[in-house]
Each structure stands twice: as C-alpha cells, then as structure tokens.
Design a protein around this motif. Structure first.
Motif, short mmCIF file in Angstrom:
data_model
loop_
_atom_site.label_atom_id
_atom_site.label_comp_id
_atom_site.label_asym_id
_atom_site.label_seq_id
_atom_site.Cartn_x
_atom_site.Cartn_y
_atom_site.Cartn_z
N UNK A 1 6.22 -19.18 -43.06
CA UNK A 1 7.25 -18.89 -44.34
C UNK A 1 6.77 -18.34 -45.55
N UNK A 2 7.62 -18.24 -46.35
CA UNK A 2 7.33 -17.41 -47.75
C UNK A 2 6.14 -18.26 -48.51
N UNK A 3 5.20 -17.45 -48.83
CA UNK A 3 4.02 -17.78 -49.72
C UNK A 3 4.60 -18.47 -51.01
N UNK A 4 3.78 -19.39 -51.59
CA UNK A 4 4.24 -19.79 -52.86
C UNK A 4 2.83 -20.18 -53.46
N UNK A 5 2.79 -19.45 -54.94
CA UNK A 5 1.68 -19.80 -55.73
C UNK A 5 1.96 -21.13 -56.84
N UNK A 6 0.71 -21.81 -56.58
CA UNK A 6 0.76 -22.88 -57.42
C UNK A 6 -0.12 -22.79 -58.70
N UNK A 7 0.39 -22.59 -59.75
CA UNK A 7 -0.56 -22.23 -60.87
C UNK A 7 -1.49 -23.34 -61.28
N UNK A 8 -1.21 -24.74 -60.91
CA UNK A 8 -2.03 -25.79 -61.62
C UNK A 8 -3.07 -25.82 -60.81
N UNK A 9 -3.23 -25.58 -59.77
CA UNK A 9 -4.60 -25.54 -58.80
C UNK A 9 -5.03 -24.03 -58.36
N UNK A 10 -4.07 -23.06 -58.83
CA UNK A 10 -4.65 -21.67 -58.50
C UNK A 10 -4.77 -21.30 -57.11
N UNK A 11 -3.67 -21.86 -56.38
CA UNK A 11 -3.66 -21.65 -54.94
C UNK A 11 -2.52 -20.81 -54.41
N UNK A 12 -2.65 -19.97 -53.49
CA UNK A 12 -1.41 -18.98 -53.12
C UNK A 12 -1.42 -19.66 -51.65
N UNK A 13 -0.22 -20.55 -51.23
CA UNK A 13 -0.19 -21.35 -50.36
C UNK A 13 0.73 -20.75 -49.23
N UNK A 14 0.38 -20.72 -47.78
CA UNK A 14 1.26 -20.13 -46.85
C UNK A 14 1.59 -21.29 -46.07
N UNK A 15 2.93 -21.56 -45.94
CA UNK A 15 3.49 -22.74 -45.05
C UNK A 15 3.55 -22.06 -43.70
N UNK A 16 2.99 -22.74 -42.53
CA UNK A 16 2.88 -22.33 -41.55
C UNK A 16 3.87 -23.39 -40.54
N UNK A 17 4.90 -22.71 -40.01
CA UNK A 17 5.85 -23.52 -39.06
C UNK A 17 5.64 -23.83 -37.66
N UNK A 18 5.57 -24.98 -37.11
CA UNK A 18 5.57 -25.15 -35.69
C UNK A 18 6.05 -26.55 -35.07
N UNK A 19 5.72 -26.79 -33.90
CA UNK A 19 6.37 -27.79 -33.40
C UNK A 19 5.67 -28.38 -32.05
N UNK A 20 5.64 -29.47 -31.96
CA UNK A 20 4.84 -30.34 -30.81
C UNK A 20 5.88 -30.91 -29.99
N UNK A 21 5.68 -30.83 -28.50
CA UNK A 21 6.86 -31.61 -27.63
C UNK A 21 6.66 -33.00 -27.80
N UNK A 22 5.67 -33.69 -28.26
CA UNK A 22 5.63 -35.11 -28.32
C UNK A 22 5.31 -35.47 -29.72
N UNK A 23 5.34 -36.77 -30.06
CA UNK A 23 4.83 -37.40 -31.26
C UNK A 23 3.43 -37.19 -31.26
N UNK A 24 2.76 -36.61 -32.22
CA UNK A 24 1.11 -36.54 -32.23
C UNK A 24 0.65 -38.15 -32.55
#
Length: 212
Positions: free
Chosen positions: A118-141
């Motif tokens: 998904x779209x990156x998002x910068x978090x100024x408070x902790x100085x992180x550029x975060x990339x959300x990764x989207x996935x799925x599992x066929x069963x409850x982990x």
C-alpha cells in the motif's frame, strides 16, 4: 464481511491506482502534520514496514492489531500493526514486514500470501517512512505475542471498521499544550488512531475501489 469477498475486493482494488494521501487524510489528526506527505524526507529518516494480514475466522475476514507495552517512547501503549524497522539483512520492505510479524506475533512467513504494498506514510514523531504490506493466510495463525514488544494481540474483524458506532473522534491533549482533533476507530475498547488509522483508511478505500 466474509473472507472470500474481502480478498476478492482487495485484489481488484489493488489493480487501481492506490488512493494514498486522499484516503489517509480522512483519518488524520487535525491540524494535519503535512510533513507526512512531503516528498523530501529528512536525510536521517528510517525505513520500516508493517503487515496487514487477513485471515478467516468463522468465514469472516479478520486481521491482527497489537498493543505496544508502556515504555519511554512516542508510541508507548499505542495500537499498531505488527511491524518495525528495516534491518540490513532485509532485502526489501516485504521482508521487513514478514520478519517483524514472525518476531512479534509468531506468524510464519511461509503462511503469508502476498497481495501487494500500500502507500507509504511518513511518521514524523519517530522519523519512520512506513510501507504497509498486504497479505493473507488461509487459516487463523497460531499467534504468539513477543512479550517485550506486544502487550496483547487484538483479532479485528474487517466489518468492525464499517460500523459507525466504532468510528469516533476526540481531542487529544499533550504535555506541551498541543491539541489534536483526532478521528479514530474503537477496537476492543482501544483507540486506534494516527498512522494506524490512516493506513486502515486507505485499506477501506482499496476495498471500495474493488467494487468498481
């Protein structure tokens, strides 16, 4: 929302341009910190990634959120996705997200089927550029919280995000007399706000785009 329908909508929605800033702003605290969207980031910014992992629970689509323990830091006690800082051995943000999910909540990387980033998002408070990764599992982990980094795991139904009664707003007051008018999702009686809520807002828009 049932698991199969959610996956179908996400996969179709990811074929469209990512909604990014427009969707993220919908759940942004106000006044908006526009540093989140600045194309020029601080030279010393750090890269990180989080995993949004969909899985079926009684045929409905769920994903895990975590509550951070109380500590001396800007994200103490907050609700987040499994994730963290990119390490030198990580080949990319996807590897970071999978490694962190394994370390923090015990999700095996082999269990995750990737949908995309998904779209990156910068978090100024902790100085992180975060990339959300989207996935799925066929069963409850078989979730196992890492006690030093996770005080609890919140298994969250996607349908909760659509419930008007779980979308709220409040004024947050900070010690330096700074106030934020903050939209949030209430999940398991916890306040999901800030970057996590903004990422969820984009997730919801991707689902809507999948209906087109």
């Amino acid at each position: 929302m049932d698991f199969g329908s959610v996956l179908n909508l996400l996969e179709k929605g990811m074929e469209h341009p990512l909604p990014g800033k427009e969707a993220q702003l919908f759940m942004s605290p106000n006044p908006v910190d526009m540093r989140r969207f600045d194309t020029k980031l601080p030279d010393n910014h750090r890269r990180g990634a989080v995993l949004i992992l969909l899985y079926p629970n009684e045929k409905k689509a769920f994903f895990p959120l975590i509550k951070r323990p109380d500590y001396e830091g800007v994200h103490s006690g907050q609700i987040a996705f499994p994730g963290g800082k990119m390490e030198k051995e990580d080949g990319d943000e996807i590897e970071t997200a999978l490694r962190e999910a394994w370390e923090e909540v015990g999700v095996h990387p082999e269990q995750v089927n990737l949908i995309g980033r998904m779209s990156t998002l910068f978090i100024p408070a902790s100085n992180f550029l975060v990339t959300p990764v989207l996935g799925y599992s066929e069963a409850i982990p078989d979730f196992v919280p890492e006690e030093r980094e996770v005080s609890k795991i919140i298994q969250t139904a996607v349908s909760t995000l659509y419930e008007p009664s779980f979308r709220k707003q409040k004024i947050l007051e900070f010690s330096d007399n700074f106030r934020l008018d903050t939209p949030y999702f209430e999940v398991d009686k916890e306040m999901v706000w800030g970057a996590t809520a903004m990422i969820l807002s984009e997730l919801l828009q991707i689902l809507e785009n999948g209906k087109r």
